[in-house]
Write an enzyme that holds these catalytic residues in place. Structure first.
Site, mmCIF file in Angstrom:
data_model
loop_
_atom_site.group_PDB
_atom_site.id
_atom_site.type_symbol
_atom_site.label_atom_id
_atom_site.label_comp_id
_atom_site.label_asym_id
_atom_site.label_seq_id
_atom_site.Cartn_x
_atom_site.Cartn_y
_atom_site.Cartn_z
ATOM 1 N N ASP B 216 10.474 31.707 -30.363
ATOM 2 C CA ASP B 216 10.296 31.920 -28.918
ATOM 3 C C ASP B 216 11.065 30.859 -28.132
ATOM 4 O O ASP B 216 11.735 31.169 -27.134
ATOM 5 C CB ASP B 216 8.798 31.870 -28.588
ATOM 6 N N LYS B 220 14.464 31.230 -25.664
ATOM 7 C CA LYS B 220 14.561 30.707 -24.293
ATOM 8 C C LYS B 220 15.759 29.774 -24.141
ATOM 9 O O LYS B 220 16.453 29.802 -23.117
ATOM 10 C CB LYS B 220 13.259 30.007 -23.920
#
Lengths: 364, 364
Positions: B216, B220
């Protein structure tokens, strides 16, 4: 995607911020849609419908034309899409915003005057932006310079979030002074010596009373409060401020020094009051607290205040702040448990010009 | 000012974020320019060119029509200004963005897939937004949910600032875990017990390995790095990431637990590795440091990495963080001495939906 050069840009004020703004603007890629058509200082002006270039400084200083807002308005009318950038702190220029907006000219500015002064001027500005022909108005750089403060606030309330409280250190000068003066320890440098050094470093106005009166913070709080009232989807308890003078502002100027005409005299006499500040610092320290000059917009109680307050030494206003940083905490319904925080340099030509140019990019 | 209802909105995905988004959208004042024309779940779809209302949930569950992206594209074509909001995390839907954008349909999404996956898809998206007929794409909510991260980054680089480094805690899950686990003291709760509690509170994915792998955060960082490369005025040292797999990511999954099929089994075996985490915590504490799982985009060295790093106990990542906050520091040329910082909840339906709706307001 915008076609090249379809937004005409007029710049008023070419001091530190204005010069930096023009430099940043002219450094945008040639595919950007802006054409700089007018520049005005306090004494001279130049206009070119075909566009000004990097030689603007010498062109402007060679110009024999005096600035004239009425003629400028005429020159800009009929050019198509126009953005006027006001880099001054002039009340007179702020008073022109409704005229420009009603003529379809958008206004972008770091000048706080129009948004924190007489309510009637503010209301005329907002009314003008709500007509079909009206220009748009952007003022991100009025609070926190290039920090995302006004845009964030508009996004919060415009999407239906409810502001509980905005709380922050909004003055870079006050930030520096109290980050140096009050670190949580019972003693430290004298208040007057911190102010003196801040002035020598250029962090204060020439007359430090112009910072210590808290008016700059009161103006910023007025802008935030009015932004909430204007853009929130539901009514709040916030009052309709007639001007920034309505903000409950606790000046740091010792009453005996009110009205002292020069900064030098003020600095010379400030040590007489060091003992008072020492005592406040020692008392705060005894409770594990620091002193910070903060601004608060409380949308639940409706209170709007600027002044010296105490925060635990573990609070971000104590631990995270440094230099002349601004810090702004948005306590809202959606950010319920912990606030949304924005922090960083809140003054300076480069970051202020960036805030202005960011607004111009949004217009395109 | 926009005329009423001149932007048609189609929403795909009506889970937690999607439902909240529709609720926020329908709560906008009637003067707002949006008309909700289409809703799709994974099993059903409804379309109404005249607009859907607050009864959408029962309408959708009563619909016999299955979602069909090709038919949806046809329905939306020719409606005028259209915004499609993708609230899924689907790769298949992300793959449609170029088609929609090329058809003049704008895309707004918190779905990270298109911006952190295959470079070719990302490049097709950017190319589509640069044509005259192309729609626009907004992805503020892909990093930090409602926090002003992508917008701030675009403003910084779009006005000519130079990114030195972006450094932050980008995962709410990782934030919670290490805020609890590593407070600067030599001991504290076991790593496995913190992860177990985080899972029980719903802060982790059903299988905690899906958080602990760091993917994750890597996604980003890919979005931030590509945003810089796409919008910066001057070239940087950042590499062209083929996908988020190119990010140097130090997973926290103990090698022996790689590939464990269920979250329950994973949690049951995690205590075997507590001693390793204890030791790291104790060593950091000895040096006055805490452990944080951070992401770094270093635009000077070109390094992009996600992993566990040590920070002094006085650093904002140690003092200012709490709960499951994200914190993002922008070190730039203009914010030279001290970084621009954004902090707050970086996950959750209300703030994610707000990030999406804020983008929609910018389109209007």
């Amino acid at each position: 995607m915008a076609s090249p050069q379809n937004i005409h840009v007029a710049v008023i004020g070419v001091g530190l911020v204005g010069s930096e703004l023009v430099t940043q603007l002219l450094a945008l890629p040639s595919s950007s849609p802006f054409k700089l058509v007018s520049l005005s200082s306090s004494t001279r002006t130049i206009f070119s419908a075909t566009g000004l270039s990097s030689t603007w400084k010498s062109q402007l200083s060679a110009s024999a034309e005096k600035p004239d807002l009425t003629r400028l308005t005429q020159q800009l009318s009929g050019l198509g899409k126009v953005a006027l950038i006001d880099n001054t702190s002039s009340e007179d220029i702020a008073a022109m915003y409704p005229t420009w907006l009603n003529a379809g000219i958008s206004v972008i500015t770091p000048n706080k005057k129009a948004f924190s002064g007489d309510l009637s001027l503010y209301e005329q500005i907002i009314a003008a932006t709500r007509t079909q022909t009206g220009g748009r108005v952007f003022n991100e750089a009025t609070v926190g310079a290039g920090l995302p403060v006004i845009g964030t606030l508009k996004d919060l309330v415009g999407t239906g979030d409810k502001i509980v409280k905005i709380e922050g250190v909004f003055s870079g000068t006050m930030s520096y002074i109290f980050n140096e003066f009050s670190t949580g320890k019972p003693d430290g440098p004298a208040f007057s010596s911190v102010v003196k050094i801040a002035r020598e470093k250029g962090y204060t106005e020439p007359h430090p009373a112009d910072d210590l009166n808290g008016f700059d913070v009161a103006r910023k709080l007025t802008i935030l409060s009015r932004t909430i009232s204007t853009y929130a989807l539901a009514p709040t308890a916030l009052p309709s401020l007639k001007s920034f003078a309505d903000v409950q502002t606790a000046s740091l100027i010792p009453p005996a020094l009110e009205g002292i005409p020069t900064g030098d005299e003020f600095i010379a006499r400030l040590p007489e009051f060091d003992a008072q500040f020492d005592q406040m610092r020692a008392e705060a320290s005894k409770d594990g607290q620091v002193l910070r000059f903060v601004g608060v917009v409380d949308a639940v109680s409706g209170q709007i205040r600027a002044g010296l307050e105490r925060y635990p030494s573990t609070h971000p206003f104590a631990t995270s702040l440094g230099g002349s940083d601004n810090i702004i905490m948005f306590h809202t319904e959606r950010y319920g448990a912990r606030p949304l925080i924005v922090q960083g340099a809140g003054a300076g030509a480069a970051v202020t010009a960036m805030g202005v140019l960011g607004d111009l990019l949004k217009l395109a």
